[in-house]
Design an enzyme around this catalytic site. Sequence first.
Site, PDB file in Angstrom:
ATOM      1  N   LYS A 272       0.858  -1.189   0.000  1.00 29.84           N
ATOM      2  CA  LYS A 272       0.000   0.000   0.000  1.00 29.84           C
ATOM      3  C   LYS A 272       0.891   1.235   0.000  1.00 29.84           C
ATOM      4  O   LYS A 272       1.746   1.394   0.876  1.00 29.84           O
ATOM      5  CB  LYS A 272      -0.829  -0.024   1.284  1.00 29.84           C
ATOM      6  CG  LYS A 272      -2.290   0.314   1.123  1.00 29.84           C
ATOM      7  CD  LYS A 272      -2.961   0.088   2.480  1.00 29.84           C
ATOM      8  CE  LYS A 272      -4.364   0.561   2.499  1.00 29.84           C
ATOM      9  NZ  LYS A 272      -4.921   0.499   3.846  1.00 29.84           N
TER      10      LYS A 272
HETATM   11  O1  G3P Z   1      -9.393   1.535   4.748  1.00 28.66           O
HETATM   12  C1  G3P Z   1      -9.117   2.796   5.251  1.00 28.66           C
HETATM   13  C2  G3P Z   1      -9.613   2.917   6.622  1.00 28.66           C
HETATM   14  O2  G3P Z   1      -8.815   2.200   7.523  1.00 28.66           O
HETATM   15  C3  G3P Z   1      -9.852   4.289   7.081  1.00 28.66           C
HETATM   16  O3  G3P Z   1     -11.047   4.227   7.762  1.00 28.66           O
HETATM   17  O4  G3P Z   1     -12.781   4.972   9.290  1.00 28.66           O
HETATM   18  O5  G3P Z   1     -10.364   5.620   9.687  1.00 28.66           O
HETATM   19  O6  G3P Z   1     -11.671   6.636   7.831  1.00 28.66           O
HETATM   20  P1  G3P Z   1     -11.483   5.435   8.697  1.00 28.66           P
END
Ligand code: G3P
Length: 222
Positions: free
Chosen positions: A83
Site C-alpha cells: 500500500k
Molecule cells: O481503509 C481505510 C480505513 O482504515 C480508514 O477508515 O474509518 O479511519 O476513515 P477510517
Amino acid sequence: MKFFLDTASLKEIREGAALGVVDGVTTNPSLLAKEDGEPETILLEICRTVDGPISAEVVATDTDGMVREGLHWAALHENIVVKCPCTAEGLKATRILSSQGHRVNMTLVFSPSQGLLAAKAGARFVSPFVGRLDDVSTPGMELVADLVQIFRNYDFQCEVLAASLRHPLHVVEAAKLGAHIGTMPYAVLLALLKHPLTDIGLKRFLDDWEKAKKEMGAKASR
Ligand code: G3P
C-alpha cells in the site's frame, strides 16, 4: 463484489473468515499500531488465515524508502499487496513496484484525478476513502462512482477498493455503484447481516415448533 476486512486484529480476522465471505484484508499503520506484536508476525498470520490480497502499507515518504519497504512487505508472503500513499513519491514507487510484478494498493485517494493517476502508474487497487470525504461534507460515494466509470472507460486492470466504509449502507451503495471491493471493519460486516425481523421470525418459528412438539407428545401419551 469482494469483501475485505479493514483490521489488523487476528481475532476479528479469524471470526470474519469463519463466516466464509472474506476475500482479503487491508491494514494500515494505525490499525497495526493498535495490535500487540511485530507487524511482520501479524501480517504473516493474517496471510495464513485469509487466502487473498493482504495490504501492508509503507511508512516512508520518499520513493526509495517506499520501494525498499514495499519489497520487504512483498517478500513476506505472495498474497501481500503493497500500500502506497497517493503522493508524487508514491506514484513513482507504484510504477517501480508494479513494473517488478508487485501488486500495489494506492491509498488515501480523495479525488477522481488521483485515482486516474494511480491506475496509470500501474496500481492494482485504488482506495477511495468514502467516510473521510463524508466527514468533510463531500459525498464520498460520488468518488466511487467516478472511479468505477473511469476504469471501465479504459479497461484499466485496476480495482476500485471502496475504503473507509463506516456502516452497512456505505457497503450497499458501493455495491450498487459497482465497486469491485469493499473493505470494512468487522463490526460493519456483522451489521450487514443483522435484521430484527430475522431474529423475530426465527424466534417465532422455533416457538411454534416447540409448541407443536409438546402437543404431539401430549396426544401420544393419551
Ligand atoms: O481503509 C481505510 C480505513 O482504515 C480508514 O477508515 O474509518 O479511519 O476513515 P477510517
